[in-house]
Design a protein around this motif. Structure first.
Motif, PDB file in Angstrom:
ATOM      1  N   THR A   1       8.258   0.476 -13.572  1.00 35.19           N
ATOM      2  CA  THR A   1       9.055  -0.196 -12.544  1.00 35.19           C
ATOM      3  C   THR A   1       8.113  -0.671 -11.446  1.00 35.19           C
ATOM      4  O   THR A   1       7.682   0.101 -10.591  1.00 35.19           O
ATOM      5  CB  THR A   1      10.120   0.747 -11.963  1.00 35.19           C
ATOM      6  OG1 THR A   1      10.941   1.233 -13.019  1.00 35.19           O
ATOM      7  CG2 THR A   1      10.988   0.017 -10.945  1.00 35.19           C
ATOM      8  N   GLN A   2       7.787  -1.952 -11.458  1.00 39.07           N
ATOM      9  CA  GLN A   2       6.782  -2.492 -10.561  1.00 39.07           C
ATOM     10  C   GLN A   2       7.194  -2.399  -9.099  1.00 39.07           C
ATOM     11  O   GLN A   2       6.372  -2.122  -8.232  1.00 39.07           O
ATOM     12  CB  GLN A   2       6.506  -3.959 -10.925  1.00 39.07           C
ATOM     13  CG  GLN A   2       5.919  -4.140 -12.313  1.00 39.07           C
ATOM     14  CD  GLN A   2       4.435  -3.845 -12.341  1.00 39.07           C
ATOM     15  OE1 GLN A   2       3.626  -4.685 -11.989  1.00 39.07           O
ATOM     16  NE2 GLN A   2       4.064  -2.646 -12.772  1.00 39.07           N
ATOM     17  N   GLY A   3       8.452  -2.631  -8.830  1.00 40.23           N
ATOM     18  CA  GLY A   3       8.917  -2.560  -7.451  1.00 40.23           C
ATOM     19  C   GLY A   3      10.406  -2.818  -7.370  1.00 40.23           C
ATOM     20  O   GLY A   3      11.005  -3.351  -8.307  1.00 40.23           O
TER      21      GLY A   3
ATOM     22  N   ASP B   1       0.851  -1.196   0.000  1.00 41.95           N
ATOM     23  CA  ASP B   1       0.000   0.000   0.000  1.00 41.95           C
ATOM     24  C   ASP B   1       0.886   1.245   0.000  1.00 41.95           C
ATOM     25  O   ASP B   1       2.097   1.185   0.234  1.00 41.95           O
ATOM     26  CB  ASP B   1      -0.978  -0.002   1.171  1.00 41.95           C
ATOM     27  CG  ASP B   1      -0.327   0.319   2.508  1.00 41.95           C
ATOM     28  OD1 ASP B   1       0.906   0.149   2.636  1.00 41.95           O
ATOM     29  OD2 ASP B   1      -1.049   0.728   3.434  1.00 41.95           O
ATOM     30  N   TYR B   2       0.282   2.377  -0.265  1.00 42.30           N
ATOM     31  CA  TYR B   2       1.029   3.614  -0.463  1.00 42.30           C
ATOM     32  C   TYR B   2       1.796   4.021   0.794  1.00 42.30           C
ATOM     33  O   TYR B   2       2.995   4.330   0.742  1.00 42.30           O
ATOM     34  CB  TYR B   2       0.063   4.726  -0.873  1.00 42.30           C
ATOM     35  CG  TYR B   2       0.724   6.003  -1.326  1.00 42.30           C
ATOM     36  CD1 TYR B   2       0.856   6.286  -2.689  1.00 42.30           C
ATOM     37  CD2 TYR B   2       1.192   6.948  -0.415  1.00 42.30           C
ATOM     38  CE1 TYR B   2       1.439   7.470  -3.123  1.00 42.30           C
ATOM     39  CE2 TYR B   2       1.784   8.123  -0.831  1.00 42.30           C
ATOM     40  CZ  TYR B   2       1.905   8.384  -2.185  1.00 42.30           C
ATOM     41  OH  TYR B   2       2.490   9.551  -2.609  1.00 42.30           O
ATOM     42  N   ALA B   3       1.106   4.026   1.927  1.00 35.79           N
ATOM     43  CA  ALA B   3       1.725   4.515   3.158  1.00 35.79           C
ATOM     44  C   ALA B   3       2.946   3.685   3.538  1.00 35.79           C
ATOM     45  O   ALA B   3       3.988   4.229   3.934  1.00 35.79           O
ATOM     46  CB  ALA B   3       0.701   4.502   4.297  1.00 35.79           C
ATOM     47  N   THR B   4       2.836   2.371   3.421  1.00 31.78           N
ATOM     48  CA  THR B   4       3.935   1.488   3.809  1.00 31.78           C
ATOM     49  C   THR B   4       5.123   1.645   2.868  1.00 31.78           C
ATOM     50  O   THR B   4       6.277   1.748   3.300  1.00 31.78           O
ATOM     51  CB  THR B   4       3.459   0.027   3.810  1.00 31.78           C
ATOM     52  OG1 THR B   4       2.327  -0.100   4.672  1.00 31.78           O
ATOM     53  CG2 THR B   4       4.549  -0.902   4.291  1.00 31.78           C
TER      54      THR B   4
ATOM     55  N   LEU C   1       6.522  -2.316  -3.572  1.00 28.00           N
ATOM     56  CA  LEU C   1       5.768  -2.371  -4.817  1.00 28.00           C
ATOM     57  C   LEU C   1       5.225  -0.985  -5.188  1.00 28.00           C
ATOM     58  O   LEU C   1       4.133  -0.596  -4.789  1.00 28.00           O
ATOM     59  CB  LEU C   1       4.635  -3.388  -4.702  1.00 28.00           C
ATOM     60  CG  LEU C   1       5.055  -4.855  -4.616  1.00 28.00           C
ATOM     61  CD1 LEU C   1       3.859  -5.744  -4.325  1.00 28.00           C
ATOM     62  CD2 LEU C   1       5.745  -5.292  -5.907  1.00 28.00           C
ATOM     63  N   TRP C   2       6.004  -0.240  -5.963  1.00 22.34           N
ATOM     64  CA  TRP C   2       5.566   1.086  -6.409  1.00 22.34           C
ATOM     65  C   TRP C   2       4.223   1.004  -7.134  1.00 22.34           C
ATOM     66  O   TRP C   2       3.343   1.850  -6.927  1.00 22.34           O
ATOM     67  CB  TRP C   2       6.595   1.707  -7.353  1.00 22.34           C
ATOM     68  CG  TRP C   2       8.024   1.632  -6.966  1.00 22.34           C
ATOM     69  CD1 TRP C   2       9.015   0.987  -7.630  1.00 22.34           C
ATOM     70  CD2 TRP C   2       8.668   2.249  -5.832  1.00 22.34           C
ATOM     71  NE1 TRP C   2      10.223   1.153  -6.996  1.00 22.34           N
ATOM     72  CE2 TRP C   2      10.035   1.914  -5.900  1.00 22.34           C
ATOM     73  CE3 TRP C   2       8.201   3.045  -4.782  1.00 22.34           C
ATOM     74  CZ2 TRP C   2      10.949   2.366  -4.951  1.00 22.34           C
ATOM     75  CZ3 TRP C   2       9.106   3.479  -3.835  1.00 22.34           C
ATOM     76  CH2 TRP C   2      10.468   3.154  -3.915  1.00 22.34           C
ATOM     77  N   ALA C   3       4.106   0.010  -8.013  1.00 19.41           N
ATOM     78  CA  ALA C   3       2.900  -0.101  -8.840  1.00 19.41           C
ATOM     79  C   ALA C   3       1.668  -0.392  -7.997  1.00 19.41           C
ATOM     80  O   ALA C   3       0.567   0.075  -8.306  1.00 19.41           O
ATOM     81  CB  ALA C   3       3.087  -1.186  -9.906  1.00 19.41           C
ATOM     82  N   ALA C   4       1.816  -1.176  -6.946  1.00 23.73           N
ATOM     83  CA  ALA C   4       0.687  -1.448  -6.047  1.00 23.73           C
ATOM     84  C   ALA C   4       0.308  -0.192  -5.269  1.00 23.73           C
ATOM     85  O   ALA C   4      -0.876   0.108  -5.082  1.00 23.73           O
ATOM     86  CB  ALA C   4       1.038  -2.585  -5.095  1.00 23.73           C
ATOM     87  N   ALA C   5       1.313   0.549  -4.811  1.00 20.28           N
ATOM     88  CA  ALA C   5       1.044   1.792  -4.089  1.00 20.28           C
ATOM     89  C   ALA C   5       0.270   2.779  -4.961  1.00 20.28           C
ATOM     90  O   ALA C   5      -0.611   3.502  -4.482  1.00 20.28           O
ATOM     91  CB  ALA C   5       2.358   2.421  -3.637  1.00 20.28           C
ATOM     92  N   ASN C   6       0.576   2.760  -6.253  1.00 14.96           N
ATOM     93  CA  ASN C   6      -0.067   3.698  -7.174  1.00 14.96           C
ATOM     94  C   ASN C   6      -1.503   3.312  -7.526  1.00 14.96           C
ATOM     95  O   ASN C   6      -2.201   4.099  -8.187  1.00 14.96           O
ATOM     96  CB  ASN C   6       0.762   3.830  -8.450  1.00 14.96           C
ATOM     97  CG  ASN C   6       2.029   4.621  -8.228  1.00 14.96           C
ATOM     98  OD1 ASN C   6       2.145   5.374  -7.273  1.00 14.96           O
ATOM     99  ND2 ASN C   6       2.998   4.440  -9.111  1.00 14.96           N
TER     100      ASN C   6
END
Length: 408
Positions: free
Chosen positions: A285-287, A54-57, A312-317
């Motif tokens: 860049t997924q992570g 998630d974004y915060a983590t 995971l940048w992509a998940a945060a986004n």
């Protein structure tokens, strides 16, 4: 990702493999599943690693360089490279000192001076296929333009871009499935860089990024040949993979959503906002990984020194707690604080350059190939763990005239 259970220490165990075909085909569904279970999970694959989704983590971990180290490797499994890929695989304060060597060459002002070159390349490349009415847009535009511009910045021969692209793609996309192949590609790349370094030393330095690295000093000490080589490898990786991935991903979305394409055709001033939304929606860049630098608690979980974690940048986004309707492409979105370029000490130096190259390519495509459509099934690189990108994308369009210097 198939099973979930709670370990004895309370952590949520998942079978998550970002190098798998399942991830490549269902990455966004897997991100949603991870977040729904817990934003901090633990996977047993590749020797075991924490997964932040998630974004915060992700944001907090990326800014905590004491707890989450970038050295020795930002990959899970760890990179097979014999030396760290600097400055991405380094930690502060060394990171800032390494980045300062070339930071001015990637500034918005420096990027502006490169835009005419990018336009020239786009014109030349599109002229090469526009009369046919068909092409593989990835192989004939979105890959060669960033690759050639990167080589131009390094003072290297642009005409040999295909060799460099092969080495970079193999190093990035084959390392988990075929480490021997990736290793050979890496060694060939090292050898070519060494030849360029020898040439600079015999013929003199120029006003290019490689020459700047070879003349740079940190705390009064010049970089050694290994450091120069690995820094150059990072520049090549950054320039020859992710921007093409962003552009291919965006083109697929514009085919799926013709009304979005029409908005851009009619109002090119939307391109900057569209660029940010495509970066968020289909983050190339997924992570990237970190190594736990010390025993401690993070988000309520006990983590041990030496353990690995993937951010995971992509998940945060795609986190709905931060982005309203995250699975919708919205050019009017006001929240542009995506993590496509990372955050903190390791935020991507080339972000302005990547944005410029993407905007130039999309502008030229929308101007000269506005009715493009798929002429076959797009293919993605088999391994999407680090870079989610299209490797081949046949399209067709209404043929048009050449407009460059070679036009008749």
């Amino acid at each position: 990702m198939t099973t979930t259970e709670h370990g004895s220490n309370g952590r949520v165990e998942v079978e998550f493999d970002h190098h798998s075909a399942e991830f490549r085909e269902n990455n966004y569904a897997q991100f949603d599943e991870l977040r729904s279970k817990c934003p901090v999970t633990h996977s047993s694959t590749h020797g075991g690693f924490w997964v932040f989704s998630d974004y915060a983590t992700v944001f907090e971990a990326a800014r905590d360089d004491d707890m989450f180290n970038s050295y020795p490797s930002v990959g899970v499994p760890a990179s097979e490279m014999p030396f760290p890929i600097i400055p991405i695989e380094s930690d502060p304060p060394l990171t800032q000192k390494l980045r300062s060597i070339l930071l001015n060459r990637f500034s918005p002002k420096a990027t502006d001076t490169l835009e005419p070159k990018a336009r020239e390349l786009a014109t030349e490349l599109i002229d090469g296929f526009i009369e046919r009415g068909s092409c593989d847009i990835v192989q004939e535009l979105t890959t060669p333009l960033p690759a050639r511009l990167t080589l131009h910045m390094l003072g290297m021969d642009e005409s040999k871009y295909e060799h460099w692209v092969h080495w970079v793609h193999s190093t990035v996309h084959d390392r988990a499935s075929d480490p021997e192949k990736a290793g050979i590609a890496g060694m060939e790349m090292f050898g070519e860089i060494a030849e360029h370094m020898a040439q600079r030393r015999s013929e003199g330095f120029g006003d290019d990024a490689l020459s700047a690295l070879m003349q740079a000093k940190i705390d009064g000490t010049p970089l050694d040949d290994v450091q120069i080589t690995m820094y150059t490898v990072l520049l090549l990786m950054g320039g020859m993979d992710t921007t093409s991935g962003l552009t291919g991903n965006a083109m697929i979305r514009l085919i799926e959503r013709p009304e979005l394409r029409q908005r851009l055709i009619e109002d090119r001033d939307l391109l900057p906002d569209a660029t940010e939304e495509f970066l968020r929606y289909d983050t190339p860049t997924q992570g990237l990984a970190r190594t736990i630098g010390k025993d401690g608690r993070f988000c309520g979980f006990e983590m041990k020194k030496g353990e690995r974690a993937v951010l995971l940048w992509a998940a945060a986004n795609r986190d709905p707690a931060v982005f309203e309707d995250p699975d919708v492409i919205d050019f009017d979105r006001q929240n542009k604080k995506h993590l496509a370029f990372g955050v903190g000490a390791h935020r991507c130096m080339g972000s302005s350059l990547a944005r410029m190259m993407f905007r130039v390519m999309m502008d030229e495509i929308l101007t000269r190939l506005p009715d493009f459509e798929l002429a076959g099934t797009p293919e993605r690189f088999e391994d999407a763990a680090e870079v989610y990108a299209v490797s081949s994308m046949p399209i067709r369009f209404t043929p048009g005239p050449r407009v460059g210097d070679g036009a008749s």
